[in-house]
Design a protein around this motif. Structure first.
Motif, mmCIF file in Angstrom:
data_model
loop_
_atom_site.group_PDB
_atom_site.id
_atom_site.type_symbol
_atom_site.label_atom_id
_atom_site.label_comp_id
_atom_site.label_asym_id
_atom_site.label_seq_id
_atom_site.Cartn_x
_atom_site.Cartn_y
_atom_site.Cartn_z
ATOM 1 N N ALA A 150 45.436 29.372 37.737
ATOM 2 C CA ALA A 150 44.405 30.109 37.152
ATOM 3 C C ALA A 150 43.267 30.880 38.504
ATOM 4 C CB ALA A 150 43.514 29.407 36.167
ATOM 5 N N ALA A 151 43.008 30.021 39.325
ATOM 6 C CA ALA A 151 42.703 30.288 40.520
ATOM 7 C C ALA A 151 42.886 31.529 41.106
ATOM 8 C CB ALA A 151 41.423 29.233 41.478
ATOM 9 N N ILE A 152 44.269 31.456 41.244
ATOM 10 C CA ILE A 152 44.631 32.165 42.334
ATOM 11 C C ILE A 152 45.238 33.833 41.803
ATOM 12 C CG2 ILE A 152 47.175 32.808 42.768
ATOM 13 C CD1 ILE A 152 47.822 30.354 43.428
ATOM 14 N N ALA A 153 45.152 33.778 39.987
ATOM 15 C CA ALA A 153 45.332 35.076 39.244
ATOM 16 C C ALA A 153 44.384 35.541 39.166
ATOM 17 C CB ALA A 153 45.953 34.290 37.745
ATOM 18 N N HIS A 154 43.096 34.662 39.232
ATOM 19 C CA HIS A 154 41.588 35.078 38.438
ATOM 20 C C HIS A 154 41.404 36.036 39.683
ATOM 21 C CE1 HIS A 154 37.590 35.796 37.564
ATOM 22 N NE2 HIS A 154 37.150 35.549 36.100
ATOM 23 N N TYR A 155 40.948 35.170 41.020
ATOM 24 C CA TYR A 155 40.885 36.216 42.290
ATOM 25 C C TYR A 155 41.733 37.396 42.589
ATOM 26 C CZ TYR A 155 38.995 36.274 46.974
ATOM 27 O OH TYR A 155 38.575 37.143 48.089
ATOM 28 N N GLN A 156 43.279 36.715 42.781
ATOM 29 C CA GLN A 156 44.328 38.788 42.181
ATOM 30 C C GLN A 156 43.671 39.800 41.508
ATOM 31 O OE1 GLN A 156 47.685 36.858 41.608
ATOM 32 N NE2 GLN A 156 48.755 36.783 43.687
ATOM 33 N N THR A 157 43.080 39.073 40.479
ATOM 34 C CA THR A 157 42.786 40.233 39.493
ATOM 35 C C THR A 157 41.361 40.998 39.980
ATOM 36 O OG1 THR A 157 44.006 39.491 37.726
ATOM 37 C CG2 THR A 157 42.764 41.174 36.978
ATOM 38 N N GLN A 158 40.134 39.692 40.249
ATOM 39 C CA GLN A 158 38.948 40.642 40.618
ATOM 40 C C GLN A 158 38.251 41.028 42.196
ATOM 41 O OE1 GLN A 158 35.829 38.750 37.236
ATOM 42 N NE2 GLN A 158 34.801 37.813 40.031
ATOM 43 N N GLY A 159 39.368 39.955 42.603
ATOM 44 C CA GLY A 159 39.552 40.114 43.953
ATOM 45 C C GLY A 159 37.977 39.010 44.744
ATOM 46 N N SER A 160 36.607 38.635 43.964
ATOM 47 C CA SER A 160 35.844 37.803 44.392
ATOM 48 C C SER A 160 35.213 36.722 43.417
ATOM 49 C CB SER A 160 34.945 38.759 44.295
ATOM 50 O OG SER A 160 34.792 39.495 42.656
ATOM 51 N N GLY A 161 34.398 36.167 43.806
ATOM 52 C CA GLY A 161 34.162 35.426 42.659
ATOM 53 C C GLY A 161 34.890 34.184 42.538
ATOM 54 N N SER A 162 33.837 33.020 42.225
ATOM 55 C CA SER A 162 33.458 31.669 42.963
ATOM 56 C C SER A 162 34.046 30.508 42.436
ATOM 57 C CB SER A 162 31.743 30.974 42.726
ATOM 58 O OG SER A 162 31.703 30.329 41.179
ATOM 59 N N CYS A 163 35.120 31.097 41.061
ATOM 60 C CA CYS A 163 35.905 30.506 40.030
ATOM 61 C C CYS A 163 35.380 28.950 39.501
ATOM 62 C CB CYS A 163 37.456 30.589 41.035
ATOM 63 S SG CYS A 163 38.538 31.291 41.017
ATOM 64 N N ALA A 164 34.101 28.795 40.101
ATOM 65 C CA ALA A 164 33.244 28.227 39.146
ATOM 66 C C ALA A 164 33.597 27.802 37.695
ATOM 67 C CB ALA A 164 31.748 28.197 39.504
ATOM 68 N N ASP A 165 33.121 28.891 37.058
ATOM 69 C CA ASP A 165 33.345 30.049 35.364
ATOM 70 C C ASP A 165 35.542 29.060 35.320
ATOM 71 O OD1 ASP A 165 34.515 31.332 37.093
ATOM 72 O OD2 ASP A 165 34.035 32.692 35.648
ATOM 73 N N VAL A 166 35.582 29.764 35.467
ATOM 74 C CA VAL A 166 38.011 28.472 35.664
ATOM 75 C C VAL A 166 37.701 27.410 35.780
ATOM 76 C CG1 VAL A 166 39.636 28.581 37.319
ATOM 77 C CG2 VAL A 166 38.817 30.852 37.241
ATOM 78 N N ALA A 167 37.051 26.663 36.424
ATOM 79 C CA ALA A 167 36.486 25.059 37.033
ATOM 80 C C ALA A 167 36.067 24.503 35.328
ATOM 81 C CB ALA A 167 36.317 25.196 37.718
ATOM 82 N N ALA A 168 35.258 25.553 34.899
ATOM 83 C CA ALA A 168 34.184 24.708 33.904
ATOM 84 C C ALA A 168 35.493 25.146 32.605
ATOM 85 C CB ALA A 168 32.821 25.745 33.181
ATOM 86 N N SER A 169 36.062 25.677 32.538
ATOM 87 C CA SER A 169 37.479 25.724 31.583
ATOM 88 C C SER A 169 38.105 25.396 31.700
ATOM 89 C CB SER A 169 37.821 27.600 31.476
ATOM 90 O OG SER A 169 36.658 28.571 30.824
ATOM 91 N N THR A 170 38.811 25.031 32.496
ATOM 92 C CA THR A 170 39.788 24.108 32.676
ATOM 93 C C THR A 170 39.411 22.546 32.740
ATOM 94 O OG1 THR A 170 40.918 25.397 34.614
ATOM 95 C CG2 THR A 170 40.823 22.891 34.261
ATOM 96 N N TYR A 171 38.080 21.700 32.874
ATOM 97 C CA TYR A 171 37.748 20.865 32.918
ATOM 98 C C TYR A 171 36.705 20.685 32.135
ATOM 99 C CZ TYR A 171 39.838 19.974 38.078
ATOM 100 O OH TYR A 171 40.561 20.429 38.893
ATOM 101 N N GLY A 172 35.649 20.921 31.819
ATOM 102 C CA GLY A 172 35.040 20.521 30.349
ATOM 103 C C GLY A 172 34.126 19.955 31.030
#
Length: 358
Positions: A150-172
């Motif tokens: 998810a982080a790879i896909a998100h970063y490829q699309t947005q080009g920036s960001g910490s992906c902390a939101d990706v982690a929260a959505s993944t782990y809860g």
């Protein structure tokens, strides 16, 4: 038909600083969800009914995902499907067509206004998770795998960001999060490395630690009624960062110290320490805002926080400039806090930490 529910997120502490390698944040998953329904199908289709997009045909050509609808709102999903299918192909898993339907309850149901709960990240995690469920009999699926894809896909699309939101959505739940080195990931992707190899590597600086909040702690969330413009706020901070100024370094240290203190408060069930660290992080953000003219706290956020401090401690959440603010309070003060917010034109949201979900 298989159904996956993925939570949205709220930043608690460490905003902006978390974009720097090695600097931590605390983020919490919330009980507003993205739902993905996936099923085997003769034709591969994608539906987002809330956007009026139904049964959009999807096909693969030379490793690329081709959608019959050219809608920018589909970019995150399109890129996510491509990443997951590349990964499956590298694992010699033959993919088959599926129908995928994605719905959201992260935004306001009546007006569609955004609350800033991380919808794009949650969508990406939901798409990764739902596709992988179709291959669980042939593939071990872990939270780490879901996060990294998810982080790879998100970063490829947005080009920036910490992906902390990706982690929260993944782990809860509540997370103590330190972002991977974005330049490292970008370099790896430019080298066109196999994704299957990339997800197996240790990502520099990445740390994800689940936390338990103090037993008496109540998270309250208030909405200011306006949406934040995250990208424009980050752009205002970029010059300060690029100048390597003493003030930016001081902000990073203050943010790191506040987050570290909050983590200690969580681990020792210390409400006073947690509230003090929330206020300390707010002070660091205010100093950053003054240096850059970024207006992290709008008039409405300032009022929200002022009221929250009467009943505990409050601060902006995420980039600021609108969206939601948060408060740490206790059960006996929550109703009075909500009433005071309402009287000031702040909308209390019925949002709780999402500690368990499927």
């Amino acid at each position: 038909m298989r159904e996956i529910k993925v939570p949205g997120k709220l930043f608690v502490a460490g905003e902006y600083a978390v974009l720097e390698p090695g600097y931590p944040a605390i983020v919490v998953a919330v009980d507003r969800f993205i739902t993905a329904q996936v099923a085997r199908s003769e034709q591969q289709t994608l539906s987002l009914p809330q956007l009026g997009l139904l049964n959009v045909a999807c096909r693969f050509e030379r490793g690329q995902v081709i959608l019959e609808e050219t809608d920018a709102r589909l970019d995150f999903i399109k890129n996510t499907i491509a990443v997951v299918h590349q990964y499956l192909g590298e694992r010699s898993i033959e993919t088959k067509p599926f129908s995928l339907t994605v719905t959201s309850e992260l935004d306001d149901a009546d007006s569609g206004r955004k609350y800033g709960l991380g919808s794009s990240a949650a969508v990406v995690v939901a798409v990764v998770s739902s596709i992988l469920t179709l291959y669980r009999d042939r593939l071990p699926v872990s939270k780490t795998l879901i996060f990294k894809l998810a982080a790879i896909a998100h970063y490829q699309t947005q080009g920036s960001g910490s992906c902390a939101d990706v982690a929260a959505s993944t782990y809860g739940g509540w997370l103590h999060y330190t972002a991977f080195k974005a330049s490292w990931l970008k370099e790896k992707l430019m080298e066109q490395r196999d994704i299957s190899q990339l997800v197996e590597e240790a990502w520099p600086y990445l740390q994800i630690e689940q936390l338990e909040a103090p037993k008496e702690l109540v998270l309250a969330v208030g909405w200011t009624g306006s949406s934040a413009k995250t990208a424009s706020l980050i752009k205002k901070i970029a010059p300060l960062k690029n100048q390597n100024s003493n003030s930016y370094g001081a902000f990073l240290r203050k943010s790191r110290d506040a987050v570290s203190t909050m983590v200690e408060g969580f681990k020792h069930n210390d409400m006073e320490l947690v509230m003090a660290s929330l206020s300390a992080n707010r002070s660091a953000l205010l100093a950053l805002s003054r240096e850059t003219g970024g207006a992290i706290e709008t008039i409405h956020l300032e009022k929200l926080i002022e009221i929250a401090n009467r009943y505990g401690a409050g601060k902006s959440s995420g980039a600021g400039g609108g969206d939601c603010g948060i408060a740490f309070t206790s059960t006996d003060k929550l109703e009075r806090l909500h009433k005071a917010w309402q009287d000031a034109g702040i909308v209390p949201l019925d949002i709780l930490p999402a500690t368990k979900y499927n």
